[in-house]
Enzyme design. Sequence first.
Site, short mmCIF file in Angstrom:
data_model
loop_
_atom_site.label_atom_id
_atom_site.label_comp_id
_atom_site.label_asym_id
_atom_site.label_seq_id
_atom_site.Cartn_x
_atom_site.Cartn_y
_atom_site.Cartn_z
N THR A 154 1.01 -0.88 0.12
CA THR A 154 0.09 0.15 -0.10
C THR A 154 0.89 1.28 -0.32
O THR A 154 2.10 1.28 0.31
CB THR A 154 -1.00 -0.02 1.08
OG1 THR A 154 -0.33 0.46 2.53
CG2 THR A 154 -1.82 -1.04 1.47
N HIS A 155 0.59 1.77 -0.91
CA HIS A 155 1.12 3.61 -1.08
C HIS A 155 2.72 3.38 -1.57
O HIS A 155 4.20 3.87 -1.26
CB HIS A 155 1.73 3.95 0.60
CG HIS A 155 0.77 4.22 1.26
ND1 HIS A 155 -0.56 5.28 1.40
CD2 HIS A 155 -0.25 3.65 2.07
CE1 HIS A 155 -1.61 4.40 2.29
NE2 HIS A 155 -1.15 4.44 2.57
N SER A 276 18.19 0.17 -26.20
CA SER A 276 18.94 1.64 -25.99
C SER A 276 19.57 2.22 -27.92
O SER A 276 20.50 1.36 -27.72
CB SER A 276 19.30 2.56 -24.84
OG SER A 276 19.64 3.48 -25.30
N LYS A 282 21.16 -1.45 -21.91
CA LYS A 282 20.07 -0.68 -21.75
C LYS A 282 18.77 -2.31 -22.38
O LYS A 282 19.13 -2.90 -23.35
CB LYS A 282 19.07 0.04 -22.05
CG LYS A 282 19.88 1.51 -21.63
CD LYS A 282 19.15 1.59 -20.27
CE LYS A 282 18.33 2.33 -20.44
NZ LYS A 282 17.16 2.51 -19.07
N GLU A 289 5.44 0.48 -21.33
CA GLU A 289 4.97 2.27 -21.29
C GLU A 289 3.77 2.57 -22.71
O GLU A 289 3.83 3.08 -22.19
CB GLU A 289 6.39 2.45 -21.68
CG GLU A 289 7.44 2.17 -20.66
CD GLU A 289 8.88 3.17 -20.74
OE1 GLU A 289 9.52 3.93 -20.05
OE2 GLU A 289 9.88 1.92 -21.20
#
Length: 458
Positions: A154-155, A276, A282, A289
Amino acid sequence: MKLWGGRFTRTTDRLVEDFHSSISFDQWLYREDIAGSIAHARMLAATGLLTAAERDQIIKGLESIKADIEAGRVSFDLAAEDIHMNIEKLLTERIGEAGKKLHTARSRNDQVALDLRLYLKREIPRLQELLIALQKVLVELAEKHLHSIMPGYTHLQKAQPVTLAHHLLAYFEMFYRDRQRLHDCLQRLNVLPLGAGALAGTTLPIDREMVARELGFREVSYNSLDAVSDRDFVVEFLAAASLLMMHLSRFCEELILWSSEEFGFIELDDAYSTGSSMMPQKKNPDVAELVRGKTGRVYGHLLGMLTVLKGLPLAYNKDLQEDKEALFDALDTVKGCLMVFTPMLATIKFKTERMRQAAEGGFANATDVAEYLVRKGLPFREAHAVVGALVLDCLQKGRSFKDLTLAEWQSFSPLFGEDISNYLSIEACVNGRDLPGGPAPAAVSKALERARRLLAGK
Ligand code: ARG
């Protein structure tokens, strides 16, 4: 000469032609437009407005146009504005006089409302199939990870341990609601608008019930003004699509976080990640996304459509032409996202060891210790305070619950006994939460049964 050119003496300005024509996008309604026209022609013949020969000529003509469109042999005419007039024009070129009778007792206003409803009647079930495929992958993964323990948050702070199966099935529930919403949308839009004419129907004898039967509509619309100006079903669809995208976006956000080195919970398959151009090391979660990013345009279409409709007087207004690009793009976006998301999910490598390790830390069993004291009769609020003090003491001394001796436990509350050690393990924390809807393997097994039942349509 325009199909509606009778009362005009000058031609349309070239800029206006470009500006108001919708053929560049509403050509994707050609199937629905032709199906609607065939049903309309059958009805016109049944009520004596066409001869059987005219009806057959029209149907043959429309079928040949459809075949030619599908073979890429038709180039649409911008000056004919939209798919409805393009097809009517082609028909008359092909079959002559009978073609001019097709638009009897019909307007483009009820025609376009019909086409759009038919379009969603075809597309919503396809979208539901894509959701079912995604839910199947979730069920398969949950079966595999019934006992894989991970931190629940949570949070975005570690809270209590759960099972990966439980986490995955949370998404099953979201996508199930999405399917229900699409189903509801389909039920409500299953009403025939044709026969409403431009706004007030027709004086000619038509049989709307027959057209509804031919096209598989549950009933005919009850108010002609409403029938041509109602786009609630487009808004409802866009709202359902927005919620679906929101669910995908939240899931993607988690996959993005989990694939970071900091979390290290998953590795995306090479086929569903990208590199990348500059940094050779990468591996980026671009697909997730982009799904997250595309959520914005679907929300945008929902807001856009609501705004188009706001303040429109009855009945049809050309503003309504804006419905189609919104609807088509939202559908393409949602379908495109689901088509790539599902195989991406299916090929993820879950690093269950690392998830388990993460679940161990952070005093994730603190609530369990408080509930231990509740079982021994302490009011929960007091138990909460005792365990809070215990956590603070451990944090100050750099220790964990497992390092405490019985005497140390008892210095915080005399209610602690030897058996406290049974409540501390991560397995005990998870297995103890076997309530309906809980994360314990026993509870998740039941949730899985329900999920399989729902997928089997029972
Ligand atoms: N292309 C129009 C639309 O998409 C069809 C209906 C046009 N009706 C009219 N009276 N101009 O809404």
